[in-house]
Write a protein that holds these residues in place. Structure first.
Motif, PDB file in Angstrom:
ATOM      1  N   PHE A 392      41.952  46.495  40.821  1.00  0.00           N
ATOM      2  CA  PHE A 392      43.240  46.795  40.195  1.00  0.00           C
ATOM      3  C   PHE A 392      43.649  45.650  39.279  1.00  0.00           C
ATOM      4  CE2 PHE A 392      44.675  44.204  43.708  1.00  0.00           C
ATOM      5  CZ  PHE A 392      45.896  43.664  43.333  1.00  0.00           C
ATOM      6  N   SER A 393      44.572  45.957  38.385  1.00  0.00           N
ATOM      7  CA  SER A 393      45.148  44.962  37.489  1.00  0.00           C
ATOM      8  C   SER A 393      46.643  45.221  37.416  1.00  0.00           C
ATOM      9  CB  SER A 393      44.510  45.056  36.098  1.00  0.00           C
ATOM     10  OG  SER A 393      45.011  44.044  35.253  1.00  0.00           O
ATOM     11  N   ALA A 394      47.375  44.282  36.829  1.00  0.00           N
ATOM     12  CA  ALA A 394      48.841  44.421  36.832  1.00  0.00           C
ATOM     13  C   ALA A 394      49.453  43.877  35.548  1.00  0.00           C
ATOM     14  CB  ALA A 394      49.433  43.721  38.054  1.00  0.00           C
ATOM     15  N   ASP A 395      48.891  44.287  34.406  1.00  0.00           N
ATOM     16  CA  ASP A 395      49.461  43.869  33.120  1.00  0.00           C
ATOM     17  C   ASP A 395      49.929  45.101  32.343  1.00  0.00           C
ATOM     18  OD1 ASP A 395      47.030  44.950  32.567  1.00  0.00           O
ATOM     19  OD2 ASP A 395      46.307  43.313  31.317  1.00  0.00           O
ATOM     20  N   GLY A 396      50.713  45.925  32.989  1.00  0.00           N
ATOM     21  CA  GLY A 396      51.101  47.193  32.386  1.00  0.00           C
ATOM     22  C   GLY A 396      49.998  48.201  32.622  1.00  0.00           C
ATOM     23  N   TYR A 397      49.399  48.675  31.565  1.00  0.00           N
ATOM     24  CA  TYR A 397      48.321  49.654  31.693  1.00  0.00           C
ATOM     25  C   TYR A 397      47.018  49.165  31.085  1.00  0.00           C
ATOM     26  CZ  TYR A 397      49.152  50.452  26.724  1.00  0.00           C
ATOM     27  OH  TYR A 397      49.286  50.271  25.368  1.00  0.00           O
ATOM     28  N   LYS A 398      47.035  48.058  30.344  1.00  0.00           N
ATOM     29  CA  LYS A 398      45.963  47.754  29.395  1.00  0.00           C
ATOM     30  C   LYS A 398      44.628  47.432  30.061  1.00  0.00           C
ATOM     31  CE  LYS A 398      49.447  46.479  26.048  1.00  0.00           C
ATOM     32  NZ  LYS A 398      50.144  45.427  25.310  1.00  0.00           N
ATOM     33  N   THR A 399      44.595  46.421  30.929  1.00  0.00           N
ATOM     34  CA  THR A 399      43.329  46.067  31.562  1.00  0.00           C
ATOM     35  C   THR A 399      42.846  47.179  32.472  1.00  0.00           C
ATOM     36  OG1 THR A 399      43.873  43.706  31.436  1.00  0.00           O
ATOM     37  CG2 THR A 399      42.179  44.360  33.010  1.00  0.00           C
ATOM     38  N   SER A 400      43.751  47.815  33.191  1.00  0.00           N
ATOM     39  CA  SER A 400      43.370  48.922  34.077  1.00  0.00           C
ATOM     40  C   SER A 400      42.746  50.057  33.277  1.00  0.00           C
ATOM     41  CB  SER A 400      44.591  49.432  34.840  1.00  0.00           C
ATOM     42  OG  SER A 400      45.161  48.421  35.634  1.00  0.00           O
ATOM     43  N   ALA A 401      43.362  50.415  32.151  1.00  0.00           N
ATOM     44  CA  ALA A 401      42.827  51.505  31.336  1.00  0.00           C
ATOM     45  C   ALA A 401      41.464  51.137  30.762  1.00  0.00           C
ATOM     46  CB  ALA A 401      43.809  51.830  30.219  1.00  0.00           C
ATOM     47  N   GLU A 402      41.325  49.906  30.284  1.00  0.00           N
ATOM     48  CA  GLU A 402      40.041  49.490  29.714  1.00  0.00           C
ATOM     49  C   GLU A 402      38.934  49.503  30.770  1.00  0.00           C
ATOM     50  OE1 GLU A 402      39.141  48.987  26.721  1.00  0.00           O
ATOM     51  OE2 GLU A 402      40.880  48.454  25.500  1.00  0.00           O
ATOM     52  N   LEU A 403      39.249  49.078  31.959  1.00  0.00           N
ATOM     53  CA  LEU A 403      38.232  49.080  33.016  1.00  0.00           C
ATOM     54  C   LEU A 403      37.876  50.497  33.439  1.00  0.00           C
ATOM     55  CD1 LEU A 403      39.331  46.015  35.185  1.00  0.00           C
ATOM     56  CD2 LEU A 403      37.310  46.217  33.719  1.00  0.00           C
ATOM     57  N   ASN A 404      38.821  51.413  33.372  1.00  0.00           N
ATOM     58  CA  ASN A 404      38.493  52.806  33.656  1.00  0.00           C
ATOM     59  C   ASN A 404      37.576  53.394  32.592  1.00  0.00           C
ATOM     60  OD1 ASN A 404      39.739  54.077  36.107  1.00  0.00           O
ATOM     61  ND2 ASN A 404      41.562  53.078  35.282  1.00  0.00           N
ATOM     62  N   LEU A 405      37.679  52.883  31.361  1.00  0.00           N
ATOM     63  CA  LEU A 405      36.783  53.325  30.300  1.00  0.00           C
ATOM     64  C   LEU A 405      35.421  52.654  30.400  1.00  0.00           C
ATOM     65  CD1 LEU A 405      36.174  54.735  27.558  1.00  0.00           C
ATOM     66  CD2 LEU A 405      37.312  52.811  26.426  1.00  0.00           C
ATOM     67  N   MET A 406      35.403  51.377  30.757  1.00  0.00           N
ATOM     68  CA  MET A 406      34.189  50.571  30.675  1.00  0.00           C
ATOM     69  C   MET A 406      33.385  50.472  31.966  1.00  0.00           C
ATOM     70  SD  MET A 406      33.782  49.648  27.641  1.00  0.00           S
ATOM     71  CE  MET A 406      34.744  49.831  26.148  1.00  0.00           C
ATOM     72  N   THR A 407      33.933  50.937  33.074  1.00  0.00           N
ATOM     73  CA  THR A 407      33.218  50.842  34.344  1.00  0.00           C
ATOM     74  C   THR A 407      33.234  52.196  35.049  1.00  0.00           C
ATOM     75  OG1 THR A 407      35.176  50.216  35.646  1.00  0.00           O
ATOM     76  CG2 THR A 407      33.927  48.439  34.611  1.00  0.00           C
ATOM     77  N   SER A 408      32.354  52.345  36.024  1.00  0.00           N
ATOM     78  CA  SER A 408      32.380  53.544  36.859  1.00  0.00           C
ATOM     79  C   SER A 408      33.375  53.343  37.989  1.00  0.00           C
ATOM     80  CB  SER A 408      30.978  53.817  37.436  1.00  0.00           C
ATOM     81  OG  SER A 408      30.549  52.714  38.209  1.00  0.00           O
ATOM     82  N   GLY A 409      33.753  54.419  38.629  1.00  0.00           N
ATOM     83  CA  GLY A 409      34.761  54.319  39.676  1.00  0.00           C
ATOM     84  C   GLY A 409      36.158  54.282  39.080  1.00  0.00           C
ATOM     85  N   PHE A 410      37.141  54.089  39.946  1.00  0.00           N
ATOM     86  CA  PHE A 410      38.542  54.136  39.520  1.00  0.00           C
ATOM     87  C   PHE A 410      39.166  52.752  39.630  1.00  0.00           C
ATOM     88  CE2 PHE A 410      43.095  54.880  40.031  1.00  0.00           C
ATOM     89  CZ  PHE A 410      43.337  55.806  39.024  1.00  0.00           C
ATOM     90  N   THR A 411      39.833  52.334  38.569  1.00  0.00           N
ATOM     91  CA  THR A 411      40.571  51.075  38.580  1.00  0.00           C
ATOM     92  C   THR A 411      42.053  51.386  38.682  1.00  0.00           C
ATOM     93  OG1 THR A 411      38.910  49.944  37.232  1.00  0.00           O
ATOM     94  CG2 THR A 411      41.109  48.965  37.323  1.00  0.00           C
ATOM     95  N   TYR A 412      42.707  50.783  39.650  1.00  0.00           N
ATOM     96  CA  TYR A 412      44.130  51.020  39.879  1.00  0.00           C
ATOM     97  C   TYR A 412      44.955  50.069  39.016  1.00  0.00           C
ATOM     98  CZ  TYR A 412      42.862  53.855  43.941  1.00  0.00           C
ATOM     99  OH  TYR A 412      42.345  54.819  44.760  1.00  0.00           O
ATOM    100  N   SER A 413      46.253  50.323  38.973  1.00  0.00           N
ATOM    101  CA  SER A 413      47.149  49.509  38.169  1.00  0.00           C
ATOM    102  C   SER A 413      48.167  48.823  39.077  1.00  0.00           C
ATOM    103  CB  SER A 413      47.832  50.370  37.105  1.00  0.00           C
ATOM    104  OG  SER A 413      48.555  49.570  36.197  1.00  0.00           O
ATOM    105  N   GLN A 414      49.309  48.443  38.523  1.00  0.00           N
ATOM    106  CA  GLN A 414      50.263  47.608  39.242  1.00  0.00           C
ATOM    107  C   GLN A 414      51.093  48.365  40.271  1.00  0.00           C
ATOM    108  OE1 GLN A 414      51.596  46.355  35.446  1.00  0.00           O
ATOM    109  NE2 GLN A 414      53.597  47.359  35.618  1.00  0.00           N
ATOM    110  N   ASN A 415      50.856  49.680  40.392  1.00  0.00           N
ATOM    111  CA  ASN A 415      51.484  50.391  41.514  1.00  0.00           C
ATOM    112  C   ASN A 415      50.940  49.903  42.849  1.00  0.00           C
ATOM    113  OD1 ASN A 415      49.044  51.561  40.637  1.00  0.00           O
ATOM    114  ND2 ASN A 415      49.531  53.510  41.613  1.00  0.00           N
ATOM    115  N   ILE A 416      49.778  49.252  42.827  1.00  0.00           N
ATOM    116  CA  ILE A 416      49.216  48.664  44.043  1.00  0.00           C
ATOM    117  C   ILE A 416      50.169  47.628  44.638  1.00  0.00           C
ATOM    118  CG2 ILE A 416      47.379  47.103  44.873  1.00  0.00           C
ATOM    119  CD1 ILE A 416      46.433  49.940  44.658  1.00  0.00           C
ATOM    120  N   ILE A 417      50.899  46.928  43.789  1.00  0.00           N
ATOM    121  CA  ILE A 417      51.833  45.913  44.277  1.00  0.00           C
ATOM    122  C   ILE A 417      53.282  46.345  44.039  1.00  0.00           C
ATOM    123  CG2 ILE A 417      50.244  43.964  44.160  1.00  0.00           C
ATOM    124  CD1 ILE A 417      51.350  43.286  41.411  1.00  0.00           C
TER     125      ILE A 417
END
Length: 495
Positions: A392-417
């Motif tokens: 997961f990442s927590a910088d709005g949507y940007k890193t989370s969205a990029e990782l969802n595009l660039m990697t397999s599996g699901f990357t969560y966002s700052q709703n985790i915290i």
């Protein structure tokens, strides 16, 4: 239609081949950027939309998601497919713009209007960055063409199609509401065409507009009107808490000068004022065609300009208004100023090309195209080193969205915290399934000053995890120079 446009431009501008040559060079650069430019966070975020089909989404309506889904299904889930989608839609917008401008201008001035539009950085943004504005401007342009045919040429069947396309504009972005608002304003002010407000065709168009809006309304109804509240009440609340700030207004002037290019922006503002002054600001006295163009320019541009004294206006919010603004001033803009416009535009595009190719000036922001592919590779390796973790990442949507595009599996966002995470709050939102699991937290550090580890984040992470350990940061390099930095934390036992 496209061949006719190219043929017409060539025929009408034999005397100004330098302008055509420079605009052609700009277009060639844009096409080159499709294959050289990495994914912007906006590309990745709306790709994330497209991978989770829905009637609508939290912060925007769905048309951009459907377009990206279509193109990535055809060409694969990659960055080039995303940018091809944007470029294709923008080409359609340009062809429609020529047809629209031809309704109001002579043949030569129509070509001039197209050249002016193509010289703007607005077209570059629309054709290279996936945003709801890309389909919005296509539907906006088509709607205006159909409305012109329905109102000025009495082609009643065009009302039906205009109602549908106005609905699709709203389904692209909520700014599309300015289309029916501009239509009603025009009919109210027009002595010649006011009677059409009570015509059967007008109300059929209004009904179809509402029908096309149903998916967005259904999604909002099912989700507590979350999207409507976010784009209206929450933004109004933020604006109401702000004071008069000239810096926001000058910021608006700055980024609008960039995307439109100063010579064209100054020309639009100057001649719109001159036209209004000529008729003593009496809209009832304006010629019908000028009134029509102004009704789709002034309400949108004027509203956001006034708001800019109290609230930061994003650079793309005014884009639809410039379509009729360019048409309105194409007759008046001198050949000299047009040359200045195109020369400056070409210069800026060349500078942009150097930045894309060589990246001499690293952008100290997550709003960049560079480094995301490498980040994806390194995070993929980390996931192999630390199996059975979620990311997961927590910088709005940007890193989370990029990782969802660039990697397999699901990357969560700052709703985790426990923080609001836009559309991530509505996809894989049952966080109870993650309880007890370990995680990799990727934290972008856009303004880094060294390559070392940094202090652990605040107690916020420890509120959600039993322990947090900082790992070696991910450093993205360009020609041996560090240009991006991502902090990495191993978080144990999600609570």
């Amino acid at each position: 239609m496209r061949k006719n446009l190219i043929r017409q431009l060539s025929a009408d501008y034999k005397s100004d081949r330098s302008a055509i040559a420079m605009v052609t060079a700009i277009i060639m650069l844009r096409l080159l950027f499709i294959f050289l430019m990495g994914p912007m966070p906006q590309d990745a975020y709306y790709f994330f939309y497209s991978q989770h089909p829905a009637l609508s989404y939290f912060d925007h309506p769905p048309v951009i998601a459907y377009i990206l889904r279509f193109f990535t299904t055809l060409f694969g889930k990659n960055v080039i497919a995303l940018k091809l989608a944007d470029s294709f839609v923008t080409i359609i917008t340009t062809v429609l713009f020529y047809q629209l401008s031809h309704c109001f201008l002579g043949v030569k001035s129509s070509g001039k209007a197209v050249l002016l539009l193509l010289s703007t950085f607005m077209v570059t943004i629309l054709s290279l960055v996936s945003t709801p504005d890309t389909p919005l401007l296509m539907c906006w342009t088509l709607s205006l063409y159909l409305l012109y045919q329905a109102i000025f040429k009495d082609k009643n069947w065009y009302w039906i199609w205009a109602g549908i396309t106005m609905g699709l504009a709203f389904d692209s972005k909520y700014t599309g509401i300015f289309l029916p608002a501009g239509l009603v304003l025009f009919l109210l002010l027009s002595n010649t065409y006011r009677h059409k407000l009570i015509s059967r065709e007008f109300w059929v168009a209004a009904l179809l507009f509402l029908v096309i809006l149903l998916p967005v309304f259904i999604w909002n109804f099912d989700h507590g009107f979350a999207s409507f509240k976010f784009q209206s009440i929450s933004r109004m609340s933020a604006a109401s808490g702000m004071h008069f700030e000239l810096k926001y207004f000058f910021g608006l002037l700055g980024h609008q000068s960039f995307i439109i290019i100063p010579f064209l922006l100054i020309t639009i503002l100057y001649f719109v004022f001159r036209i209004l002054k000529k008729y003593r600001f009496n809209f009832l006295q304006l010629p019908s065609e000028k009134l029509f163009l102004l009704c789709f320019f002034l309400p949108l541009v004027g509203s956001f300009t006034i708001l800019s004294f109290f609230y930061w206006i994003k650079l793309n919010w005014l884009m639809p208004g410039y379509l009729t603004g360019v048409i309105l001033v194409s007759i008046y803009m001198s050949k000299k100023w047009m040359s200045y416009q195109v020369i400056l535009s070409l210069f800026l595009h060349v500078v942009f090309a150097v930045e894309i190719l060589l990246y001499p000036v690293p952008i100290q922001s997550d709003d960049t195209w560079y480094g995301w592919e490498e980040l994806g590779k390194q995070v993929t390796q980390l996931k192999k080193t630390y199996p059975d973790t979620f990311v997961f990442s927590a910088d709005g949507y940007k890193t989370s969205a990029e990782l969802n595009l660039m990697t397999s599996g699901f990357t969560y966002s700052q709703n985790i915290i426990g923080e609001n995470a836009l559309e991530f709050d509505y996809v894989n939102a049952n966080l109870q399934t993650l309880k007890g699991k370990n995680a990799l937290y990727i934290d972008s550090a856009p303004r880094f000053t060294n390559e070392n580890k940094e202090a652990l984040p605040t107690d916020l992470l420890l509120h959600y995890f039993r322990s947090v350990q900082e790992l070696k940061p991910i450093i993205i390099r360009r020609n041996g120079r560090a240009v991006r930095k991502f902090l990495v934390y191993y978080c144990s036992d999600y609570r």
